[in-house]
Design a protein around this motif. Structure first.
Motif, PDB file in Angstrom:
ATOM      1  N   ILE A 121      29.543   4.715  12.011  1.00  0.00           N
ATOM      2  CA  ILE A 121      31.005   4.780  12.015  1.00  0.00           C
ATOM      3  C   ILE A 121      31.470   6.092  11.376  1.00  0.00           C
ATOM      4  O   ILE A 121      32.391   6.758  11.863  1.00  0.00           O
ATOM      5  CB  ILE A 121      31.611   3.581  11.250  1.00  0.00           C
ATOM      6  CG1 ILE A 121      31.310   2.280  12.005  1.00  0.00           C
ATOM      7  CG2 ILE A 121      33.112   3.752  11.070  1.00  0.00           C
ATOM      8  CD1 ILE A 121      31.946   2.179  13.371  1.00  0.00           C
ATOM      9  N   MET A 122      30.826   6.480  10.274  1.00  0.00           N
ATOM     10  CA  MET A 122      31.187   7.719   9.591  1.00  0.00           C
ATOM     11  C   MET A 122      31.027   8.931  10.501  1.00  0.00           C
ATOM     12  O   MET A 122      31.784   9.895  10.403  1.00  0.00           O
ATOM     13  CB  MET A 122      30.302   7.898   8.349  1.00  0.00           C
ATOM     14  CG  MET A 122      30.554   6.884   7.250  1.00  0.00           C
ATOM     15  SD  MET A 122      32.116   7.124   6.388  1.00  0.00           S
ATOM     16  CE  MET A 122      31.667   8.506   5.323  1.00  0.00           C
ATOM     17  N   SER A 123      30.047   8.868  11.402  1.00  0.00           N
ATOM     18  CA  SER A 123      29.773  10.018  12.258  1.00  0.00           C
ATOM     19  C   SER A 123      30.623  10.024  13.528  1.00  0.00           C
ATOM     20  O   SER A 123      30.524  10.938  14.321  1.00  0.00           O
ATOM     21  CB  SER A 123      28.291  10.047  12.646  1.00  0.00           C
ATOM     22  OG  SER A 123      27.962   8.932  13.450  1.00  0.00           O
ATOM     23  N   THR A 124      31.447   9.005  13.724  1.00  0.00           N
ATOM     24  CA  THR A 124      32.303   8.973  14.911  1.00  0.00           C
ATOM     25  C   THR A 124      33.776   9.048  14.526  1.00  0.00           C
ATOM     26  O   THR A 124      34.374  10.122  14.570  1.00  0.00           O
ATOM     27  CB  THR A 124      32.028   7.702  15.744  1.00  0.00           C
ATOM     28  OG1 THR A 124      32.130   6.544  14.896  1.00  0.00           O
ATOM     29  CG2 THR A 124      30.642   7.732  16.353  1.00  0.00           C
ATOM     30  N   TYR A 125      34.357   7.910  14.152  1.00  0.00           N
ATOM     31  CA  TYR A 125      35.803   7.878  13.902  1.00  0.00           C
ATOM     32  C   TYR A 125      36.236   8.715  12.704  1.00  0.00           C
ATOM     33  O   TYR A 125      37.248   9.409  12.759  1.00  0.00           O
ATOM     34  CB  TYR A 125      36.256   6.425  13.714  1.00  0.00           C
ATOM     35  CG  TYR A 125      36.072   5.612  14.969  1.00  0.00           C
ATOM     36  CD1 TYR A 125      36.830   5.881  16.108  1.00  0.00           C
ATOM     37  CD2 TYR A 125      35.124   4.601  15.032  1.00  0.00           C
ATOM     38  CE1 TYR A 125      36.654   5.156  17.269  1.00  0.00           C
ATOM     39  CE2 TYR A 125      34.937   3.865  16.197  1.00  0.00           C
ATOM     40  CZ  TYR A 125      35.702   4.145  17.312  1.00  0.00           C
ATOM     41  OH  TYR A 125      35.520   3.435  18.463  1.00  0.00           O
ATOM     42  N   LEU A 126      35.467   8.678  11.619  1.00  0.00           N
ATOM     43  CA  LEU A 126      35.871   9.450  10.453  1.00  0.00           C
ATOM     44  C   LEU A 126      35.680  10.945  10.688  1.00  0.00           C
ATOM     45  O   LEU A 126      36.370  11.767  10.087  1.00  0.00           O
ATOM     46  CB  LEU A 126      35.102   8.987   9.216  1.00  0.00           C
ATOM     47  CG  LEU A 126      35.344   7.521   8.829  1.00  0.00           C
ATOM     48  CD1 LEU A 126      34.678   7.201   7.499  1.00  0.00           C
ATOM     49  CD2 LEU A 126      36.824   7.203   8.767  1.00  0.00           C
ATOM     50  N   THR A 127      34.785  11.303  11.571  1.00  0.00           N
ATOM     51  CA  THR A 127      34.643  12.708  11.958  1.00  0.00           C
ATOM     52  C   THR A 127      35.866  13.165  12.738  1.00  0.00           C
ATOM     53  O   THR A 127      36.336  14.302  12.582  1.00  0.00           O
ATOM     54  CB  THR A 127      33.371  12.912  12.807  1.00  0.00           C
ATOM     55  OG1 THR A 127      32.228  12.538  12.022  1.00  0.00           O
ATOM     56  CG2 THR A 127      33.219  14.360  13.239  1.00  0.00           C
ATOM     57  N   LYS A 128      36.408  12.288  13.567  1.00  0.00           N
ATOM     58  CA  LYS A 128      37.625  12.612  14.314  1.00  0.00           C
ATOM     59  C   LYS A 128      38.808  12.784  13.362  1.00  0.00           C
ATOM     60  O   LYS A 128      39.634  13.687  13.526  1.00  0.00           O
ATOM     61  CB  LYS A 128      37.937  11.509  15.329  1.00  0.00           C
ATOM     62  CG  LYS A 128      36.927  11.405  16.461  1.00  0.00           C
ATOM     63  CD  LYS A 128      37.292  10.269  17.413  1.00  0.00           C
ATOM     64  CE  LYS A 128      36.258  10.133  18.518  1.00  0.00           C
ATOM     65  NZ  LYS A 128      36.575   9.003  19.438  1.00  0.00           N
TER      66      LYS A 128
END
Length: 213
Positions: A121-128
């Motif tokens: 999750i950290m590498s997808t939405y929080l990256t956005k």
């Protein structure tokens, strides 16, 4: 039949969020969720592929909406002052969290636990999320609306302040004298964020104005 399926899924989701808030993800069993939702245990496997799939659905749905709010403000940006876009984006994110505060409390607590799923999750939405904040901060400095600050550290500070009321609800209430479930909370808290941004990010000649809409 379709309406019945939707209602069943919603009951399961509501039950899961309620129990995750009280007992945490690891402390909640599938049987407890099924009992509270008034459904058969098999329904949870059928609709969500078990407890892990249920949490993934909750997190994904929450962050899809969260990023959509940021993207909506970014797309309407055009040539307006960066500080106005920045303030509006923060307001809409805080408003979204307020409208989904039970889910936000569950998710931010689970994000503090280092698991493979959470890292994904950290590498997808929080990256956005980081992408939008980084773009605005860098553009604000380029246009001389913002001070020259450490982008990475400023994003970390902002993220901490944006999630703090849902990780430490009682402490936020003690300091601000307003509860996260109260309608006034969003305006009150965003105005505090505005003051911090004016003092630490905006140049004196370009103060941030809170846009509530």
């Amino acid at each position: 039949m379709l309406k019945e399926k939707v209602e069943t899924k919603e009951r399961v989701l509501d039950a899961a969020v309620s129990l995750f808030q009280i007992k945490g993800f690891n402390g909640t069993s599938v049987r407890e969720i099924a009992k509270k939702a008034g459904v058969n245990v098999a329904n949870i496997s059928y609709y969500f592929d078990g407890k892990e799939g249920l949490l993934e659905y909750i997190v994904t749905k929450f962050f899809e909406g969260y990023i959509k709010e940021m993207d909506k403000v970014w797309r309407s940006f055009q040539n307006r002052p960066v500080r106005e876009c920045f303030g509006q984006m923060l307001f809409h994110v805080m408003k979204y969290q307020h409208e989904h505060r039970e889910v936000a409390r569950v998710i931010y607590r689970e994000l503090s636990v280092d698991t493979t799923f959470i890292r994904e999750i950290m590498s997808t939405y929080l990256t956005k999320e980081k992408y939008y904040l980084k773009m605005l901060l860098e553009l604000g400095m380029k246009r001389k609306e913002f001070r020259h600050v450490s982008v990475s550290f400023t994003i970390m500070q902002l993220k901490g302040m944006m999630t703090m009321p849902y990780l430490h609800q009682q402490y936020a209430a003690e300091v601000l004298h307003v509860l996260t479930h109260e309608e006034y909370f969003v305006t009150k808290y965003t105005s505090e964020l505005q003051q911090w941004i004016n003092e630490h990010i905006c140049l004196p000649c370009t103060p941030l104005q809170l846009v509530v809409k």
